[in-house]
Design an enzyme around this catalytic site. Structure first.
Site, PDB file in Angstrom:
ATOM      1  N   PRO A   1       0.824  -1.220   0.000  1.00  0.00           N
ATOM      2  CA  PRO A   1       0.000   0.000   0.000  1.00  0.00           C
ATOM      3  C   PRO A   1       0.851   1.260   0.000  1.00  0.00           C
ATOM      4  O   PRO A   1       2.058   1.216   0.282  1.00  0.00           O
ATOM      5  CB  PRO A   1      -0.797  -0.119   1.316  1.00  0.00           C
TER       6      PRO A   1
ATOM      7  N   GLY B   1       6.882   2.591   2.668  1.00  0.00           N
ATOM      8  CA  GLY B   1       8.332   2.705   2.594  1.00  0.00           C
ATOM      9  C   GLY B   1       8.974   2.047   1.394  1.00  0.00           C
ATOM     10  O   GLY B   1      10.153   1.686   1.458  1.00  0.00           O
TER      11      GLY B   1
ATOM     12  N   SER C   1     -13.195 -13.866  -0.432  1.00  0.00           N
ATOM     13  CA  SER C   1     -12.881 -14.105   0.974  1.00  0.00           C
ATOM     14  C   SER C   1     -14.035 -13.795   1.923  1.00  0.00           C
ATOM     15  O   SER C   1     -13.925 -14.010   3.117  1.00  0.00           O
ATOM     16  CB  SER C   1     -11.647 -13.298   1.392  1.00  0.00           C
TER      17      SER C   1
ATOM     18  N   LYS D   1      -5.796  -7.805   7.604  1.00  0.00           N
ATOM     19  CA  LYS D   1      -7.126  -8.100   8.140  1.00  0.00           C
ATOM     20  C   LYS D   1      -7.091  -8.286   9.652  1.00  0.00           C
ATOM     21  O   LYS D   1      -7.966  -7.793  10.374  1.00  0.00           O
ATOM     22  CB  LYS D   1      -7.695  -9.347   7.453  1.00  0.00           C
TER      23      LYS D   1
END
Length: 807
Positions: free
Chosen positions: A367, A371, A711, A754
């Site tokens: 995401p 870094g 999922s 999650k």
């Protein structure tokens, strides 16, 4: 019908329409007819031995064949000959006899009108003769500055004394607009007609004089330029003889010198191409366009740093130290980077050439804000190599990477070669940012070039179209970054090894803020360490309630917001000395909190289940809601669901139906809707009636956000089972897992994000697939595992037992 028979006029005669020019009496002119009305009119005139009137269309009405589109005056004449051409057109030879005007239309097809002859008004012969002398004088002046009037025509005008005939001859020769031609044509007063002609010719004389003057100036300027050119050439030859003009020779000599210095490090083809271009440049005239293009090419190509490399020996310890210094956590990514450079260091120590080490191309995926690019910066620092960043987001033109061919205006080398030139060495660290956002358009597919750049088998001979020879990229360390690897084409994905950077836990964010973000922002805002402090509880509150992200980019912004307000406070109230941020005064430094994940309310509810989802900015908890309505067993899905997620809902419904049919999920008869007759007769209903007599509606909140993926299978099954059986769902339980039609629970991705989201939402128990439990549990931060009871499940029965309150 003869024109001499003036008593026959006014007469009804056909009309031919001409688009381009006015015809005049006594002219014999061919006319080509193609449209139906003209052909019809010509055929009728020939068949009836009738005269015709040739009229001209008004400006902008060309092609139209109506009375409104033509002038109401023209030439009355006869058709001397009619010939049908091979292409279907008709050619007629027309002889003009007199000027005529339309009195009234008679027919539209063919155009027929009542026409009368334009009679000239009586005139004073002496006055007209004087005007004709003036006109002849003007024509002589015009012929001296223009070639419009041949000598034979001037002689005819000089010898003729019929004023209308002279006016017609001159009008047919000079180039005037249709409106002016019409004014001349329709005029019945010969005096006015001649005066109008004199004015027109006077204007023509002035225009011709001006054109002649301009042509003369242009001709003189061209002669001057040519003269200067020859003089300059002679001067150059003289200066060369004297040995004073050495600038161009010095430039060419400099090019040869630079080329010879780079020759030992260049391939033969590259050396041959550059030398050929220098030789061409030396033979060319310096003012030619090609000379400028070649000089631009030589300036670029001789800047390529052939033979220049970073001299620092590779040490894995330096890489490890730099990564640890610049980044907190990221244990696995750091390990893989160190392994990558361990191979290179070993090869260097044992004298193995770089070309023989076919190492993978690293791609940091994750995401925003975790870094990825800063890891590449740390690698470049540790290796003491230059860092080159190439932003690929939205790139569509393949020539941006491979270079433009030199035939195009504004051609330049590709970004890869420009990166080498900017770095000044052939082995920089080159970061290909946002490789998942490369576009494709009519200008090519840049991913095809990236295949060659990133393939260790090919990039030693990368060809740039502008340079027109191969460049060795095998010593460049390529590092790509991406947010979504699914958007990268398959062949390109195959060339890279992905190092996944997942979301940071709140504890990791706290350490990053404390060690890196706050000191860096204090330095940026000219504050000293002893002038600003924030308590642990306040910083944790900022992390939990004021940021919504997987990385720390927004956290840095919030820290910057606080530091800016502190700087303002110190500037306006110097006696304060230090600004302390605590939980109590945090609202003074930041706006309203952004509660990214609502904590569980611990109230069990029927039909509401906590599902875990992965997003581009980390994990999230989605409450899947369901209701039942009297109906016939239908299923309605809302919430911007993708096809895969819709299929998961249908599978979940089928699985729950099977559970009910097999008696594994008990259904109380009292909750099933009965008709009055069934109530009266006390008919016993089968459990399956519960899903036959109700329609189900499943909704996933945040309906504007598209959602997809398998999922949520067990979550939807739990919601359906809860609403059909009217069982409450434990509010502190969250779950994720794909469900098969037979009730098996399959593994999912994004488990770390999650579980972090479940921890933030204060969940107590999380249900995950057994395979994920065995395979991925080591990646989960210890702080998360301590706060959550993680339960592995293999079948839907286990899920329902853990999630539903069945008593």
């Amino acid at each position: 019908m003869q024109l001499s028979d003036y008593s026959a006029f006014p007469a009804e005669i056909p009309i031919l329409v001409e688009d381009d020019i006015f015809l005049y009496p006594f002219m014999i002119s061919p006319i080509f007819l193609s449209d139906e009305k003209n052909v019809h009119a010509a055929v009728e005139a020939v068949d009836t031995n009738s005269l015709v009137l040739v009229c001209t269309t008004k400006p902008g009405q060309e092609g139209e064949r109506t009375f409104d589109s033509i002038y109401d005056a023209g030439v009355v004449g006869s058709i001397m000959r009619k010939v049908t051409l091979p292409d279907g057109r008709i050619k007629v030879l027309f002889q003009g006899l007199a000027r005529g005007k339309i009195l009234e239309p008679v027919s539209e097809s063919p155009l027929t009108a009542k026409v009368d002859i334009i009679q000239t008004k009586p005139y004073n012969e002496l006055k007209i003769e004087a005007l004709m002398e003036v006109l002849r004088e003007k024509l002589k002046q015009l012929s001296s500055v223009s070639n419009q009037f041949p000598p034979d025509l001037l002689r005819t005008i000089e010898e003729n004394h019929e004023p209308n005939r002279i006016a017609d001859l001159i009008s047919s020769t000079i180039k005037i607009k249709k409106e002016e031609s019409y004014k001349l044509f329709i005029e019945e007063d010969i005096e006015k007609r001649l005066l109008l002609l004199i004015d027109i010719i006077s204007e023509e004389i002035e225009a011709s004089k001006l054109q002649k003057e301009i042509r003369s100036k242009v001709h003189s300027r061209i002669e001057k330029v040519n003269k200067e050119y020859f003089l300059k050439e002679q001067l150059k030859q003289i200066q060369q003889e004297l040995g004073t003009d050495t600038q161009r020779e010095e430039e060419i000599e400099e090019y040869y010198k630079k080329l010879e210095e780079k020759k030992p490090f260049m391939e033969k083809d590259a050396y041959k191409e550059v030398k050929k271009q220098i030789d061409r440049f030396a033979r060319m005239h310096p003012d030619s366009a090609d000379a400028n293009l070649i000089q631009g090419y030589l300036d670029w190509v001789l800047e390529v740093p052939f033979g220049k490399h970073s001299k620092k020996h590779l040490k894995v310890e330096d890489v490890q130290k730099q990564l640890d210094k610049d980044h907190y956590s990221l244990k696995k990514p750091k390990e893989r980077i160190v392994e990558y450079f361990s191979v290179r260091e070993l090869a260097e120590l044992r004298g193995v050439a770089d070309k023989q080490i076919k190492g993978a191309i690293l791609c940091f995926a994750g995401p925003p804000g975790v870094g990825k690019t800063s890891l590449a910066n740390s690698i470049a620092k540790a290796l003491k190599r230059k860092l080159v960043r190439i932003a690929l987001g939205g790139l569509e033109d393949v020539n941006e990477l491979r270079g433009h061919r030199r035939t195009y205006i504004g051609a330049m080398p590709g970004r890869i070669v420009q990166g080498l030139i900017d770095a000044g060495e052939m082995n920089p660290v080159m970061v290909l940012d946002e490789i998942d956002k490369v576009g494709r358009s009519m200008r090519g597919d840049p991913t095809s070039v990236l295949l060659e750049i990133l393939d260790p088998e090919q990039n030693s001979e990368f060809r740039d179209y502008y340079l027109n020879f191969n460049i060795d990229l095998s010593q460049v360390i390529f590092i790509a970054t991406a947010n979504d690897i699914g958007a990268i084409p398959g062949p390109l994905r195959d060339r890279m090894e992905f190092i996944f950077l997942s979301s940071y836990t709140p504890q990791e964010k706290y350490e990053i803020a404390k060690r890196y973000l706050i000191p860096q922002e204090l330095k940026k805002h000219a504050l000293k360490k002893n002038e600003f402090s924030i308590s642990k509880a306040a910083l944790e509150m900022v992390i939990e309630n004021y940021t919504r992200e997987a990385g720390v980019r927004n956290l840095r912004r919030r820290v910057a917001d606080m530091v800016r307000k502190a700087a303002k406070e110190i500037l306006t109230n110097p006696e304060i000395g230090k600004v302390n941020v605590s939980v109590k005064n945090l609202k003074e430094f930041l706006d309203k909190p952004v509660f990214e994940i609502d904590p569980t309310d611990n109230v069990p509810t029927v039909g509401v289940v906590n599902g875990l989802a992965w997003t581009a900015v980390g994990g999230d908890v989605l409450k899947i809601e369901s209701i039942k309505i009297k109906g016939k067993g239908g299923l309605q899905l809302t919430g911007s669901l993708g096809e895969v997620m819709k299929e998961s809902a249908r599978i979940a419904l089928s699985v729950v139906k099977t559970q009910i049919d097999q008696g594994k999920l008990k259904i109380d008869e009292s909750i099933i809707f009965k008709t009055p007759k069934e109530k009266e007769e006390n008919i016993k209903l089968e459990p399956s009636e519960v899903y036959k007599r109700y329609d189900l509606h499943i909704h996933v909140p945040e309906g504007a956000t598209p959602k997809d993926g398998p999922s949520a299978g067990i979550t939807m099954a739990t919601a359906i089972a809860s609403i059909l059986g009217e069982y409450k769902v434990r509010a502190d339980v969250a779950m994720t897992g794909e469900l098969t039609l037979t009730g098996k629970v399959l593994p999912i991705g994004g488990l770390k994000e999650k579980l972090i989201a479940a921890d933030k939402a204060k969940m107590k128990k999380v249900l995950i697939p057994m395979k994920n439990y065995k395979r991925d549990l080591d990646d989960i931060p210890e702080s998360v595992k301590e706060n959550l009871e993680i339960v592995p499940v293999t079948r839907i029965e286990e899920v329902l037992k853990e999630a539903l309150i069945l008593e």
